[in-house]
Design an enzyme around this catalytic site. Structure first.
Site, PDB file in Angstrom:
ATOM      1  N   ASN A 292       0.812  -1.210   0.000  1.00 17.17           N
ATOM      2  CA  ASN A 292       0.000   0.000   0.000  1.00 17.17           C
ATOM      3  C   ASN A 292       0.848   1.264   0.000  1.00 17.17           C
ATOM      4  O   ASN A 292       1.633   1.513   0.909  1.00 17.17           O
ATOM      5  CB  ASN A 292      -0.896  -0.025   1.248  1.00 17.17           C
ATOM      6  CG  ASN A 292      -2.041   0.960   1.172  1.00 17.17           C
ATOM      7  OD1 ASN A 292      -2.184   1.682   0.203  1.00 17.17           O
ATOM      8  ND2 ASN A 292      -2.866   0.970   2.204  1.00 17.17           N
TER       9      ASN A 292
ATOM     10  N   ARG B 129       0.196 -10.359  13.712  1.00 13.26           N
ATOM     11  CA  ARG B 129      -0.657  -9.895  12.621  1.00 13.26           C
ATOM     12  C   ARG B 129       0.041  -9.891  11.268  1.00 13.26           C
ATOM     13  O   ARG B 129      -0.389  -9.220  10.332  1.00 13.26           O
ATOM     14  CB  ARG B 129      -1.176  -8.484  12.926  1.00 13.26           C
ATOM     15  CG  ARG B 129      -1.964  -8.411  14.229  1.00 13.26           C
ATOM     16  CD  ARG B 129      -3.105  -7.426  14.121  1.00 13.26           C
ATOM     17  NE  ARG B 129      -3.994  -7.768  13.040  1.00 13.26           N
ATOM     18  CZ  ARG B 129      -4.266  -6.981  12.005  1.00 13.26           C
ATOM     19  NH1 ARG B 129      -3.702  -5.802  11.895  1.00 13.26           N
ATOM     20  NH2 ARG B 129      -5.099  -7.386  11.060  1.00 13.26           N
TER      21      ARG B 129
ATOM     22  N   ASP C  36      -7.657  -0.314  17.236  1.00 15.05           N
ATOM     23  CA  ASP C  36      -6.319  -0.107  16.677  1.00 15.05           C
ATOM     24  C   ASP C  36      -5.800   1.264  17.077  1.00 15.05           C
ATOM     25  O   ASP C  36      -6.468   2.279  16.878  1.00 15.05           O
ATOM     26  CB  ASP C  36      -6.394  -0.218  15.150  1.00 15.05           C
ATOM     27  CG  ASP C  36      -5.037  -0.220  14.483  1.00 15.05           C
ATOM     28  OD1 ASP C  36      -4.022  -0.036  15.178  1.00 15.05           O
ATOM     29  OD2 ASP C  36      -4.984  -0.411  13.256  1.00 15.05           O
TER      30      ASP C  36
ATOM     31  N   HIS D  71      -3.220  -9.415   9.066  1.00  9.77           N
ATOM     32  CA  HIS D  71      -3.622  -8.198   8.372  1.00  9.77           C
ATOM     33  C   HIS D  71      -4.366  -8.585   7.095  1.00  9.77           C
ATOM     34  O   HIS D  71      -3.970  -9.499   6.391  1.00  9.77           O
ATOM     35  CB  HIS D  71      -2.353  -7.420   8.029  1.00  9.77           C
ATOM     36  CG  HIS D  71      -2.559  -6.167   7.254  1.00  9.77           C
ATOM     37  ND1 HIS D  71      -3.127  -5.044   7.791  1.00  9.77           N
ATOM     38  CD2 HIS D  71      -2.242  -5.849   5.976  1.00  9.77           C
ATOM     39  CE1 HIS D  71      -3.155  -4.074   6.887  1.00  9.77           C
ATOM     40  NE2 HIS D  71      -2.630  -4.539   5.774  1.00  9.77           N
TER      41      HIS D  71
ATOM     42  N   HIS E 245      -2.665   2.320  15.991  1.00 11.20           N
ATOM     43  CA  HIS E 245      -1.819   2.760  14.875  1.00 11.20           C
ATOM     44  C   HIS E 245      -0.448   3.256  15.328  1.00 11.20           C
ATOM     45  O   HIS E 245       0.045   4.282  14.829  1.00 11.20           O
ATOM     46  CB  HIS E 245      -2.527   3.824  14.042  1.00 11.20           C
ATOM     47  CG  HIS E 245      -3.507   3.258  13.065  1.00 11.20           C
ATOM     48  ND1 HIS E 245      -3.178   2.881  11.786  1.00 11.20           N
ATOM     49  CD2 HIS E 245      -4.817   2.982  13.200  1.00 11.20           C
ATOM     50  CE1 HIS E 245      -4.237   2.408  11.173  1.00 11.20           C
ATOM     51  NE2 HIS E 245      -5.253   2.457  12.012  1.00 11.20           N
TER      52      HIS E 245
ATOM     53  N   TRP F  53       2.525   6.727  12.007  1.00  7.13           N
ATOM     54  CA  TRP F  53       1.250   6.398  11.365  1.00  7.13           C
ATOM     55  C   TRP F  53       0.850   4.987  11.795  1.00  7.13           C
ATOM     56  O   TRP F  53       1.649   4.083  11.734  1.00  7.13           O
ATOM     57  CB  TRP F  53       1.378   6.449   9.848  1.00  7.13           C
ATOM     58  CG  TRP F  53       0.270   5.733   9.150  1.00  7.13           C
ATOM     59  CD1 TRP F  53       0.373   4.602   8.395  1.00  7.13           C
ATOM     60  CD2 TRP F  53      -1.118   6.076   9.152  1.00  7.13           C
ATOM     61  NE1 TRP F  53      -0.854   4.218   7.907  1.00  7.13           N
ATOM     62  CE2 TRP F  53      -1.804   5.118   8.368  1.00  7.13           C
ATOM     63  CE3 TRP F  53      -1.857   7.080   9.739  1.00  7.13           C
ATOM     64  CZ2 TRP F  53      -3.188   5.146   8.149  1.00  7.13           C
ATOM     65  CZ3 TRP F  53      -3.228   7.119   9.524  1.00  7.13           C
ATOM     66  CH2 TRP F  53      -3.868   6.161   8.741  1.00  7.13           C
TER      67      TRP F  53
ATOM     68  N   HIS G 152     -14.410  -3.632  10.049  1.00  5.40           N
ATOM     69  CA  HIS G 152     -14.202  -2.312  10.629  1.00  5.40           C
ATOM     70  C   HIS G 152     -15.521  -1.574  10.759  1.00  5.40           C
ATOM     71  O   HIS G 152     -16.367  -1.624   9.861  1.00  5.40           O
ATOM     72  CB  HIS G 152     -13.276  -1.470   9.746  1.00  5.40           C
ATOM     73  CG  HIS G 152     -11.897  -2.014   9.607  1.00  5.40           C
ATOM     74  ND1 HIS G 152     -10.865  -1.281   9.062  1.00  5.40           N
ATOM     75  CD2 HIS G 152     -11.351  -3.211   9.941  1.00  5.40           C
ATOM     76  CE1 HIS G 152      -9.758  -2.011   9.065  1.00  5.40           C
ATOM     77  NE2 HIS G 152     -10.033  -3.185   9.592  1.00  5.40           N
TER      78      HIS G 152
ATOM     79  N   ASP H  24      -6.404  -3.303   1.360  1.00  2.67           N
ATOM     80  CA  ASP H  24      -5.140  -2.964   0.710  1.00  2.67           C
ATOM     81  C   ASP H  24      -4.332  -4.209   0.350  1.00  2.67           C
ATOM     82  O   ASP H  24      -3.211  -4.096  -0.129  1.00  2.67           O
ATOM     83  CB  ASP H  24      -4.314  -2.000   1.563  1.00  2.67           C
ATOM     84  CG  ASP H  24      -3.770  -2.623   2.837  1.00  2.67           C
ATOM     85  OD1 ASP H  24      -4.142  -3.759   3.149  1.00  2.67           O
ATOM     86  OD2 ASP H  24      -2.975  -1.965   3.529  1.00  2.67           O
TER      87      ASP H  24
ATOM     88  N   GLU I 270       1.480  -6.259  11.707  1.00  2.00           N
ATOM     89  CA  GLU I 270       1.080  -6.152  10.310  1.00  2.00           C
ATOM     90  C   GLU I 270       2.174  -5.550   9.448  1.00  2.00           C
ATOM     91  O   GLU I 270       2.183  -5.756   8.227  1.00  2.00           O
ATOM     92  CB  GLU I 270      -0.211  -5.360  10.166  1.00  2.00           C
ATOM     93  CG  GLU I 270      -0.112  -3.875  10.429  1.00  2.00           C
ATOM     94  CD  GLU I 270      -1.439  -3.169  10.209  1.00  2.00           C
ATOM     95  OE1 GLU I 270      -1.506  -2.303   9.336  1.00  2.00           O
ATOM     96  OE2 GLU I 270      -2.401  -3.500  10.920  1.00  2.00           O
TER      97      GLU I 270
ATOM     98  N   GLU J 235      -8.888 -10.521   9.378  1.00  3.70           N
ATOM     99  CA  GLU J 235      -9.433  -9.202   9.071  1.00  3.70           C
ATOM    100  C   GLU J 235     -10.072  -9.219   7.690  1.00  3.70           C
ATOM    101  O   GLU J 235      -9.504  -9.750   6.729  1.00  3.70           O
ATOM    102  CB  GLU J 235      -8.298  -8.166   9.111  1.00  3.70           C
ATOM    103  CG  GLU J 235      -8.751  -6.741   8.889  1.00  3.70           C
ATOM    104  CD  GLU J 235      -7.602  -5.753   9.038  1.00  3.70           C
ATOM    105  OE1 GLU J 235      -7.892  -4.551   9.215  1.00  3.70           O
ATOM    106  OE2 GLU J 235      -6.431  -6.178   8.991  1.00  3.70           O
TER     107      GLU J 235
ATOM    108  N   ARG K 274     -13.892  -4.148  14.680  1.00  6.13           N
ATOM    109  CA  ARG K 274     -12.893  -3.170  15.110  1.00  6.13           C
ATOM    110  C   ARG K 274     -13.534  -1.797  15.097  1.00  6.13           C
ATOM    111  O   ARG K 274     -14.019  -1.344  14.052  1.00  6.13           O
ATOM    112  CB  ARG K 274     -11.682  -3.175  14.173  1.00  6.13           C
ATOM    113  CG  ARG K 274     -10.468  -2.473  14.756  1.00  6.13           C
ATOM    114  CD  ARG K 274      -9.435  -2.144  13.694  1.00  6.13           C
ATOM    115  NE  ARG K 274      -9.801  -0.940  12.965  1.00  6.13           N
ATOM    116  CZ  ARG K 274      -8.981  -0.315  12.105  1.00  6.13           C
ATOM    117  NH1 ARG K 274      -7.781  -0.796  11.865  1.00  6.13           N
ATOM    118  NH2 ARG K 274      -9.382   0.776  11.473  1.00  6.13           N
TER     119      ARG K 274
ATOM    120  N   TYR L 170      -7.402   8.239  11.437  1.00 13.46           N
ATOM    121  CA  TYR L 170      -7.433   6.875  10.914  1.00 13.46           C
ATOM    122  C   TYR L 170      -8.377   6.703   9.729  1.00 13.46           C
ATOM    123  O   TYR L 170      -9.096   5.722   9.614  1.00 13.46           O
ATOM    124  CB  TYR L 170      -7.883   5.869  11.983  1.00 13.46           C
ATOM    125  CG  TYR L 170      -7.091   5.851  13.254  1.00 13.46           C
ATOM    126  CD1 TYR L 170      -5.779   6.277  13.298  1.00 13.46           C
ATOM    127  CD2 TYR L 170      -7.665   5.390  14.421  1.00 13.46           C
ATOM    128  CE1 TYR L 170      -5.054   6.240  14.473  1.00 13.46           C
ATOM    129  CE2 TYR L 170      -6.954   5.345  15.609  1.00 13.46           C
ATOM    130  CZ  TYR L 170      -5.645   5.773  15.622  1.00 13.46           C
ATOM    131  OH  TYR L 170      -4.950   5.740  16.799  1.00 13.46           O
TER     132      TYR L 170
ATOM    133  N   GLU M 261      -4.634  -3.205  19.304  1.00 15.91           N
ATOM    134  CA  GLU M 261      -3.675  -3.406  18.211  1.00 15.91           C
ATOM    135  C   GLU M 261      -2.667  -2.273  18.101  1.00 15.91           C
ATOM    136  O   GLU M 261      -3.025  -1.098  18.243  1.00 15.91           O
ATOM    137  CB  GLU M 261      -4.460  -3.528  16.898  1.00 15.91           C
ATOM    138  CG  GLU M 261      -3.618  -3.757  15.661  1.00 15.91           C
ATOM    139  CD  GLU M 261      -4.483  -3.824  14.412  1.00 15.91           C
ATOM    140  OE1 GLU M 261      -3.908  -3.726  13.316  1.00 15.91           O
ATOM    141  OE2 GLU M 261      -5.715  -3.978  14.521  1.00 15.91           O
TER     142      GLU M 261
END
Length: 408
Positions: A41, A289, A216, A318, A218, A408, A126, A322, A268, A345, A151, A163, A242
């Site tokens: 991604n 993940r 999450d 993950h 992030h 991120w 999600h 993406d 991930e 996921e 999530r 996010y 997460e």
């Protein structure tokens, strides 16, 4: 496969039906075609070039049946190892060769991995909303679609975007489709730490104890902040929390683990078993993940799973939109045949993606299944894929209120 079959071509397909995907097509002399996902991604063309310019010439003339030997050849035979571009490329080759092996033997890949150890695979999706009422509506909508695990993410008071959630609409975490560089978001950790426990407690109260609830972070917290958040969320009974902190320095998870019993999920962005090793062997996480594509394919994800099983760590790979339906299918074949595979996921795809990537895997009542077609059960409509050229896209960059860049 006769044992005398050879690879005659390795071609890279770049397509963008709503978002960018990179796909590897391996063709053998006997006419078998294997598909592998090579999507990274926001850095898709780097992998496409790595495959086209450096890996594809090495594959022609090789025996497609020698999957493990090819993995070792591409990983150990190169001086520059690891990293997301290299491992995604190796993963794409590995997936394509397993696909060919299944088609040659007439078996779905999960049968070649030892057969099913479960009937279906639990999926989570999600739900997001800028404020708590809209988030609760989103959670209800996902449950109405059958999901048993969700999530939950929301906006943070005082911030404009979080996010991929904006005040205008709740969207997926996807690259912005323009070539002018990433958007920059403002982040405030204190505001998030005040809001997140209240937000997740509201979801739990609304949804009841039966929903498997995930969240999450992030990577945006320090170890101390992560420990505080984990302790605050213990009454919410999360399925997992997460990416609480960047895990390049794996020892920092010892501090988090000492201070909270909330289940932790990380990995991930990991690409090899060595990046997971300390976290697994010291039981610093509960779920790993790593993604089947970004971690070097089915062959290497199985190594991670085997190490994790010894230490009672489970897999939750993950798999949002993406990664392409090719990688999702591969992950499901691993999941159906791996004892410590816990959850997959699944965000879903736009309708046109299902048309470009025709697949045997299916979703029903909160669960996924890879299907029983030979190989991975994926075929790519190349003519349709060609109608969607690559479009530059970037994930946003986050800055603190003082202007400094954060994770991120």
């Amino acid at each position: 496969m006769s044992g005398t079959d050879t690879i005659v071509a390795a071609d890279v397909v770049v397509t963008s039906p709503g978002r960018n995907f990179v796909t590897l097509k391996i063709t053998t002399a006997e006419g078998l075609v294997g598909w592998g996902d090579a999507t990274l991604n926001g850095r898709e063309l780097a992998v496409a070039s790595y495959l086209r310019d450096h890996v594809a010439p090495l594959l022609v003339g090789r025996d497609p049946a020698r999957i493990e030997d090819t993995w070792q050849y591409l990983y150990r035979g190169a001086y520059w190892r690891r990293g997301p571009v290299t491992m995604t490329s190796v993963g794409a080759v590995d997936l394509a060769l397993w696909d060919i092996k299944g088609k040659a033997t007439g078996q779905p890949v999960y049968q070649l991995l030892g057969g099913a150890v479960r009937d279906r695979i639990l999926a989570y999706t999600h739900a997001s909303g800028w404020d708590v009422p809209r988030l609760l509506d989103a959670v209800d909508a996902r449950r109405e679609h059958g999901f048993l695990a969700v999530r939950a993410q929301s906006g943070v008071p005082g911030l404009g975007t979080v996010y991929g959630v904006s005040e205008a609409a709740a969207g997926h975490e996807r690259p912005d489709r323009h070539g002018t560089g990433p958007d920059e978001e403002i982040w405030d950790t204190d505001a998030y730490l005040r809001h997140a426990p209240e937000m997740l407690a509201a979801v739990r109260e609304h949804a009841g104890p039966g929903l498997k609830l995930l969240h999450d972070t992030h990577h945006r917290l320090t170890p101390g902040e992560a420990a505080r958040l984990g302790r605050a969320l213990e009454p919410v009974n999360l399925f997992w929390l997460e990416d609480v902190t960047p895990a390049e320095n794996q020892e920092v998870l010892r501090h988090v683990r000492r201070h909270t019993t909330v289940p932790l999920a990380i990995g991930e962005v990991f690409n090899t078993v060595w990046e997971c090793q300390t976290l697994i062997t010291e039981q610093l996480i509960d779920f790993v993940r790593t993604c089947v594509t970004h971690a070097g394919g089915i062959s290497h994800l199985r190594r991670i799973a085997a190490l994790a099983e010894i230490w009672q760590v489970r897999l939750g790979p993950h798999g949002p939109s993406d990664i392409s339906p090719v990688a999702l299918g591969a992950s499901l074949h691993v999941g159906l045949s791996t004892p410590n595979f816990a959850i997959q996921e699944y965000m879903g795809y736009e309708p046109v993606v299902h048309e470009v990537f025709r697949h045997a895997w299916s979703y029903e009542d909160g669960h996924l299944h890879p299907g029983d077609e030979p190989g991975l059960g994926i075929e790519v409509d190349e003519a349709l894929a060609a109608r969607f050229p690559y479009e530059p896209g970037y994930l946003p960059v986050a800055r603190r209120r003082d202007g400094s860049v954060t994770d991120w």
